[in-house]
Write an enzyme that holds these catalytic residues in place. Sequence first.
Site, PDB file in Angstrom:
ATOM      1  N   HIS A 131       0.843  -1.194   0.000  1.00 19.29           N
ATOM      2  CA  HIS A 131       0.000   0.000   0.000  1.00 19.29           C
ATOM      3  C   HIS A 131       0.877   1.242   0.000  1.00 19.29           C
ATOM      4  O   HIS A 131       1.869   1.305   0.738  1.00 19.29           O
ATOM      5  CB  HIS A 131      -0.906   0.024   1.240  1.00 19.29           C
ATOM      6  N   SER A 132       0.544   2.222  -0.823  1.00 17.66           N
ATOM      7  CA  SER A 132       1.166   3.542  -0.794  1.00 17.66           C
ATOM      8  C   SER A 132       2.683   3.476  -0.905  1.00 17.66           C
ATOM      9  O   SER A 132       3.218   2.993  -1.905  1.00 17.66           O
ATOM     10  CB  SER A 132       0.720   4.269   0.480  1.00 17.66           C
ATOM     11  N   MET A 133       3.424   3.923   0.107  1.00 15.12           N
ATOM     12  CA  MET A 133       4.876   3.876   0.077  1.00 15.12           C
ATOM     13  C   MET A 133       5.374   2.466  -0.209  1.00 15.12           C
ATOM     14  O   MET A 133       6.358   2.274  -0.942  1.00 15.12           O
ATOM     15  CB  MET A 133       5.448   4.363   1.411  1.00 15.12           C
ATOM     16  N   GLY A 135       3.918   0.323  -2.043  1.00 12.92           N
ATOM     17  CA  GLY A 135       3.739   0.091  -3.465  1.00 12.92           C
ATOM     18  C   GLY A 135       4.874   0.671  -4.279  1.00 12.92           C
ATOM     19  O   GLY A 135       5.337   0.072  -5.266  1.00 12.92           O
ATOM     20  N   HIS A 302      -7.682   6.737   0.690  1.00 13.34           N
ATOM     21  CA  HIS A 302      -6.347   6.178   0.479  1.00 13.34           C
ATOM     22  C   HIS A 302      -6.154   4.870   1.249  1.00 13.34           C
ATOM     23  O   HIS A 302      -5.503   3.947   0.754  1.00 13.34           O
ATOM     24  CB  HIS A 302      -5.307   7.218   0.923  1.00 13.34           C
TER      25      HIS A 302
END
Length: 327
Positions: A131-133, A135, A302
């Site tokens: 997820h997010s960072m 990713g 998010h």
Amino acid sequence: MYKLTSGLRRSLSSALIGRRNQHQKATQTIGEEFQEINIPVPWGHIAGKWWGRTDVKPLLGLHGWQDNAGTWDRIAPMLPAHISLLAIDCPGHGLSSRFPPGLPYRITDHIFVMRRIIHHFGWDKISILAHSMGGVQSFVYASVYPDKVENLISIDAFKPLSVNPDVELDKLGHDIDKFLETDSRKEVKPSYSYTEIVQKLYHGMLADSLTEESCKILLKRGIQKSGDGYYFTRDPRVKIGRLSGWLHETVLSLAANITCNVLFIKAIPGFVYESPDIANETLDVVRKSARRYEYHIVEGQHHVHLNNPERVAPIIINFLNTTLKEP
């Protein structure tokens, strides 16, 4: 009236048992139980949570910026029982050791961390849930080690930020000085009541990304007791910029080197950190280079996987059932 022979009776009984077992197999999940994991590294340890069987190679779960392994607390129990998940706290986050004084937190440093974890367990190829960072880290890892990644699943962020070199040069100098200032300053650990620290995390997130309940889940690994109150355990230095940028041409080159199975789930409205045209151009490259490529849009913020796991879990499970072989 028809009579069943003993052979036919046994055949029908076996078929019914097979169907029942197949149904149970399809509905069995990892469940809520997990093990705390500590992986030794030169500067301390990497902490993590391992859900499911430990005799099979797990998905490697990577969280977002300033989050921790708890980000997967609501997705993990939904995964099929033949899949396991090792979710780590990145250095400076959750219960993992911080980098030593003087060392910043950069995307490339997380690649070193991933390699150390993989070497520790003796894995060859891995599958990643991010997820997010996380990713962004996975994007770079799958590009640098294209033959070492089987599946890459990323939620709401997928690629490094493509930067303007002139803007990046100005920002880099500012980030370096800010890091040196923070690194040399004695850390102050303010104490908050539990209600205050929940609200501080809730209001500190971008665009109402977390619900209050999701905040409480992340805080299980994100705070420690201090007298009558609590303080955040994450390293304040993780807040200081990227200390490096990626030219768009470089990002596209990295994207062309991703050859694993890719699933990207985009939350709407989610979090938009750059022009959709730039993001889509990169995804088009990955679509052509990946062995298998899926792109899904879900409604949510998010942290949709933590706030509304039921919206993303079926997509992830279907992808894994298609791409992962059972042990």
